[in-house]
Write a protein that holds these residues in place. Structure first.
Motif, PDB file in Angstrom:
ATOM      1  N   SER A   1       0.813  -1.216   0.000  1.00  0.00           N
ATOM      2  CA  SER A   1       0.000   0.000   0.000  1.00  0.00           C
ATOM      3  C   SER A   1       0.846   1.266   0.000  1.00  0.00           C
ATOM      4  O   SER A   1       0.453   2.278  -0.574  1.00  0.00           O
ATOM      5  N   VAL A   2       2.021   1.227   0.634  1.00  0.00           N
ATOM      6  CA  VAL A   2       2.883   2.415   0.643  1.00  0.00           C
ATOM      7  C   VAL A   2       3.374   2.712  -0.770  1.00  0.00           C
ATOM      8  O   VAL A   2       3.341   3.851  -1.223  1.00  0.00           O
ATOM      9  N   PHE A   3       3.804   1.677  -1.479  1.00  0.00           N
ATOM     10  CA  PHE A   3       4.237   1.868  -2.862  1.00  0.00           C
ATOM     11  C   PHE A   3       3.076   2.389  -3.712  1.00  0.00           C
ATOM     12  O   PHE A   3       3.252   3.296  -4.532  1.00  0.00           O
ATOM     13  N   THR A   4       1.880   1.832  -3.512  1.00  0.00           N
ATOM     14  CA  THR A   4       0.714   2.254  -4.276  1.00  0.00           C
ATOM     15  C   THR A   4       0.427   3.743  -4.059  1.00  0.00           C
ATOM     16  O   THR A   4       0.192   4.489  -5.005  1.00  0.00           O
ATOM     17  N   GLU A   5       0.485   4.185  -2.799  1.00  0.00           N
ATOM     18  CA  GLU A   5       0.258   5.602  -2.490  1.00  0.00           C
ATOM     19  C   GLU A   5       1.334   6.486  -3.123  1.00  0.00           C
ATOM     20  O   GLU A   5       1.042   7.541  -3.689  1.00  0.00           O
ATOM     21  N   LEU A   6       2.607   6.073  -3.011  1.00  0.00           N
ATOM     22  CA  LEU A   6       3.702   6.867  -3.566  1.00  0.00           C
ATOM     23  C   LEU A   6       3.658   6.892  -5.095  1.00  0.00           C
ATOM     24  O   LEU A   6       3.949   7.913  -5.712  1.00  0.00           O
ATOM     25  N   ASP A   7       3.291   5.773  -5.697  1.00  0.00           N
ATOM     26  CA  ASP A   7       3.190   5.744  -7.162  1.00  0.00           C
ATOM     27  C   ASP A   7       2.040   6.639  -7.626  1.00  0.00           C
ATOM     28  O   ASP A   7       2.161   7.331  -8.641  1.00  0.00           O
ATOM     29  N   GLY A   8       0.942   6.666  -6.863  1.00  0.00           N
ATOM     30  CA  GLY A   8      -0.151   7.578  -7.189  1.00  0.00           C
ATOM     31  C   GLY A   8       0.282   9.030  -7.093  1.00  0.00           C
ATOM     32  O   GLY A   8      -0.080   9.862  -7.931  1.00  0.00           O
TER      33      GLY A   8
END
Length: 134
Positions: free
Chosen positions: A76-83
């Motif tokens: 989820s952290v990667f998903t948020e940062l990629d967003g």
């Protein structure tokens, strides 16, 4: 049935009376010129970009959204940062030279950015570096 204490009811009353008077005033140590709100999930990301004039946040000037090539639910952290990254890049020249205040519903992405990445995850470190250089 939800029971609320008198103190909670008083707080709710204050907010209901004053929320329409909220000026969206930015208090920050630097001169913020844009506020970017983002959120992401397994199927995509979204963001709202606001201009700040005289420390007052104006209504959203840009709605940003997109979907992933494949479902991203593993981190989820990667998903948020990629967003966040895609929102920054998607806005293009609008953000070049601007001081952007980022807001999200999770504290972990900001913690990873403040640390400059994550020793256990080269992938997180790589996206943090892209965001910081941008």
């Amino acid at each position: 049935v939800v029971c609320l204490s008198p103190a909670v009811l008083a707080e709710c009353g204050l907010w209901s009376r004053c929320i329409d008077k909220w000026s969206a005033f930015v208090v920050a140590p630097t001169q913020v010129t844009r506020v970017l709100y983002t959120d992401a999930c397994g199927s995509g990301y979204g963001g709202l970009l606001h201009r700040v004039l005289n420390r007052i946040v104006e209504p959203a000037v840009q709605v940003l959204a997109g979907s992933w090539e494949r479902h991203m639910s593993e981190d989820s952290v990667f998903t948020e940062l990629d967003g966040l990254w895609r929102s920054l890049v998607g806005e293009g020249s609008e953000l070049v030279g601007q001081t952007v205040l980022h807001r999200t519903d999770s504290i972990l992405p900001h913690a990873v950015v403040r640390k400059g990445g994550c020793q256990r995850s080269p992938r997180l470190t790589a996206i943090v570096r892209r965001i910081m250089v941008y």
